[in-house]
Design an enzyme around this catalytic site. Structure first.
Site, mmCIF file in Angstrom:
data_model
loop_
_atom_site.group_PDB
_atom_site.id
_atom_site.type_symbol
_atom_site.label_atom_id
_atom_site.label_comp_id
_atom_site.label_asym_id
_atom_site.label_seq_id
_atom_site.Cartn_x
_atom_site.Cartn_y
_atom_site.Cartn_z
ATOM 1 N N GLU A 29 0.517 5.595 10.063
ATOM 2 C CA GLU A 29 0.154 6.711 9.206
ATOM 3 C C GLU A 29 -0.987 7.467 9.668
ATOM 4 O O GLU A 29 -1.980 7.008 10.441
ATOM 5 C CB GLU A 29 -0.111 5.861 7.742
ATOM 6 C CG GLU A 29 -0.481 6.895 6.767
ATOM 7 C CD GLU A 29 -0.554 6.228 5.533
ATOM 8 O OE1 GLU A 29 -0.352 4.876 5.521
ATOM 9 O OE2 GLU A 29 -0.793 6.818 4.383
ATOM 10 N N ASN A 174 7.572 7.733 -0.294
ATOM 11 C CA ASN A 174 6.878 6.351 -0.160
ATOM 12 C C ASN A 174 6.188 5.982 -1.680
ATOM 13 O O ASN A 174 5.653 6.893 -2.039
ATOM 14 C CB ASN A 174 5.585 6.754 0.759
ATOM 15 C CG ASN A 174 4.672 5.486 0.837
ATOM 16 O OD1 ASN A 174 5.146 4.474 1.587
ATOM 17 N ND2 ASN A 174 3.559 5.610 0.366
ATOM 18 N N GLU A 175 6.800 5.105 -1.837
ATOM 19 C CA GLU A 175 5.801 4.116 -3.118
ATOM 20 C C GLU A 175 5.714 5.112 -4.446
ATOM 21 O O GLU A 175 4.751 5.345 -4.681
ATOM 22 C CB GLU A 175 4.506 3.468 -2.682
ATOM 23 C CG GLU A 175 4.417 2.551 -1.549
ATOM 24 C CD GLU A 175 3.303 1.996 -1.490
ATOM 25 O OE1 GLU A 175 2.196 2.194 -1.825
ATOM 26 O OE2 GLU A 175 3.323 0.684 -0.667
ATOM 27 N N GLU A 294 6.745 -2.137 4.887
ATOM 28 C CA GLU A 294 5.490 -2.369 4.745
ATOM 29 C C GLU A 294 5.326 -3.878 4.543
ATOM 30 O O GLU A 294 5.501 -4.372 3.147
ATOM 31 C CB GLU A 294 4.547 -1.330 3.857
ATOM 32 C CG GLU A 294 4.489 0.055 4.266
ATOM 33 C CD GLU A 294 3.580 0.743 3.375
ATOM 34 O OE1 GLU A 294 2.458 0.243 2.943
ATOM 35 O OE2 GLU A 294 4.037 1.952 3.077
HETATM 36 O O1 AHR Z 1 -0.521 0.707 4.677
HETATM 37 C C1 AHR Z 1 -1.500 1.278 3.937
HETATM 38 C C2 AHR Z 1 -0.865 1.957 2.596
HETATM 39 O O2 AHR Z 1 -0.362 0.802 1.825
HETATM 40 C C3 AHR Z 1 0.325 2.815 2.506
HETATM 41 O O3 AHR Z 1 -0.168 4.274 2.837
HETATM 42 C C4 AHR Z 1 1.016 2.763 1.507
HETATM 43 O O4 AHR Z 1 2.262 3.319 1.396
HETATM 44 C C5 AHR Z 1 0.630 1.198 0.815
HETATM 45 O O5 AHR Z 1 0.250 1.368 -0.385
#
Ligand code: AHR
Length: 499
Positions: A29, A174-175, A294
């Site tokens: 990231e 993402n999320e 993740e």
């Molecule tokens: O991996 C760290 C963070 O964890 C990421 O940015 C997010 O997707 C998750 O909450």
């Protein structure tokens, strides 16, 4: 020392599935020092002409990482991909709201793709569905995958990249269920946006595969209904549904920490059920598989991160230093993923360098393999092939949050040429050795080549730049005809048999 006994029966014909190589993926990231001073450090003695650290690439190649997710994570939900392409001197510096830093954009899309090629990995690209939507996502697919003759593909060519990148795997945001996410959405809102985004992305390039966002973790209040609603909208266009999960031992309760993979196992089974429920409901012939994109241990850096000043460039963020017991849990997480390889096709250890990572660097200095590097190394190198479905007979224990936790966690993988059978095993007990008998049917003539173990007297031991080899795998004395193996307390074990 007293020990307990466990037994697992494996049969060559009793299989789970063949592993997808992408089970051993990872994640980078634009956060902390993952990119800047991690993989990209132009002044570093090992940096090549593009600023990519060769010492880091070497360690990544050793773990054979098939796919790397990028650029986030929370970062992607506020990201303009256009900021990171074209001449570096024209790229804007931005306030980055997910992690309260300054993003210089000196490393962007084309640098990432070139880095992937050099590191021997494939990109898994996420699009921003926080502040942006279908329009920017389809432009990005055109920029990356269209050969030329249209605005964004020609923009790529004008940036010196003649051939398309042909990125096959994409994440639809993402999320998006998390209130912390820039542009957080309800399941209805996300489901609609994800579908419309998926449609135009696949209209630009029908060969791509798409991952829709599942819940950010098992404990989200909307877990399960989120998955069902999102899939009801996106089933026709999505190919995978994501899972994320991090574990911690903040309570310093090792038996409970080691039992977390019981919950991970249940998490996967539940998400599979939801996918199949929507398959039935929509009368689809397609099966949605899982992208566990993740997963890791994450907690050591939480307190120090609260003290970081805002708006700095590449701060020391999320720099967890992992100990032995973290590595054993990571081993157990890998075993859990393998046992579900019939439905988990993609998984990403989050993350790869410096940020909650198996590899740590010093800016301009050395690089170290954290403890969690080793189970990842072993599973990625020896855990490709056909996973066998073992029947486990193990002593059990109860912990604060779990009951009937098997002391033994294990699986077995047969290589494609059938020359090698690898057994992976974790002893979850903090104090009791386990004498393990794997009963192997259909493997006559196989001999034990080696028994590798990650273990030690101090569960809190770590590897640092000053002391980089405090926790390293050891080879245990073993007979070629051995039928039982002693698994030390809190240990990760790799037993390799060859024909
Ligand atoms: O991996 C760290 C963070 O964890 C990421 O940015 C997010 O997707 C998750 O909450």
């Amino acid at each position: 020392m007293d020990y307990k006994k466990a037994k697992t029966t494996f049969h060559k014909d009793f299989t789970v599935a063949h592993t997808d190589d992408r089970l051993y993926g990872s994640f980078l990231e634009n956060l902390g020092r993952a990119v800047y001073t991690g993989i990209y450090d132009p002044g570093h003695p090992t940096a090549d002409d593009e600023g990519f650290r060769q010492d880091v690439i070497k360690l990544i190649k050793d773990i054979r990482v098939p796919v790397v997710r990028y650029p986030g994570g929370n970062f992607v939900s506020g990201y303009n991909w256009e900021d990171g392409v074209g001449p570096k001197e024209n790229r804007p510096r931005r306030t980055e709201l997910a992690w309260s830093t300054i993003e210089t954009n000196q490393f962007g899309l084309n640098e990432f793709i070139r880095w992937c090629r050099k590191a021997g990995t494939d990109p898994m690209m996420a699009v921003n569905l926080g502040t942006r939507g279908p329009e920017e996502a389809r432009n990005l697919v055109e920029y990356c995958n269209h050969p030329g003759g249209a605005y964004y593909s020609d923009l790529r060519i004008s940036h010196g990249v003649k051939d398309p990148h042909n990125i096959k795997l994409w994440c639809l945001g993402n999320e998006m269920d998390g209130p912390w996410q820039i542009g957080h959405k309800t399941a209805e809102e996300y489901g609609r946006t994800a579908l419309e985004t998926a449609k135009v992305m696949k209209w630009v390039d029908p060969t791509i595969e798409l991952v829709a966002c599942g819940s950010s973790n098992l404990n989200m209040p909307t877990f399960a209904s989120w998955e069902a609603t999102v899939l009801e909208h996106t089933y026709s266009h999505a190919d995978y549904l994501s899972l994320h999960q991090y574990y911690n031992n903040t309570a310093q309760n090792t038996p409970d920490f080691m039992a977390c993979t019981v919950a991970m196992d249940e998490f996967i089974r539940n998400v599979v059920s939801i996918c199949d429920y929507v398959k039935a409901k929509t009368k689809s012939k397609k099966t949605i598989n899982l992208s566990f994109d993740e997963w890791n241990v994450w907690y050591h850096s939480n307190e120090q991160d609260k003290k970081l000043p805002r708006w700095t460039i590449a701060p020391h963020q999320l720099e967890d230093i992992y100990n032995l017991e973290d590595a054993v849990l990571v081993g157990s997480m890998l075993i859990t993923l393998l046992r579900h390889c019939d439905r988990v096709k993609i998984a990403c250890l989050a993350q790869l360098v410096n940020v909650i990572a198996p590899i740590m660097t010093a800016e301009g200095g050395g690089v170290v393999r954290q403890t969690i590097y080793y189970p990842y190394l072993h599973a990625s190198n020896y855990g490709r092939g056909t996973v066998l479905n073992g029947i486990v007979d193990s002593p059990k224990y109860d912990s604060k949050n779990y009951t009937d936790v098997p002391m033994l966690d294990c699986t077995a993988v047969l290589s494609d040429d059938e020359q090698e059978l690898t057994l992976f095993a974790v002893n979850r007990s903090e104090d009791t050795p386990l004498l393990w008998q794997p009963v192997l049917h259909g493997f006559e003539g196989y001999k034990v080549l080696e028994h590798i173990s990650l273990e030690g007297p101090d569960r809190y031991a770590v590897n640092t730049l000053e002391d980089p080899e405090r926790v390293v795998p050891m080879k245990k004395a073993v007979d070629a005809k051995a039928e039982e193996f002693m698994l030390s307390p809190l240990s990760w074990n790799v037993i390799r048999l060859v024909k």
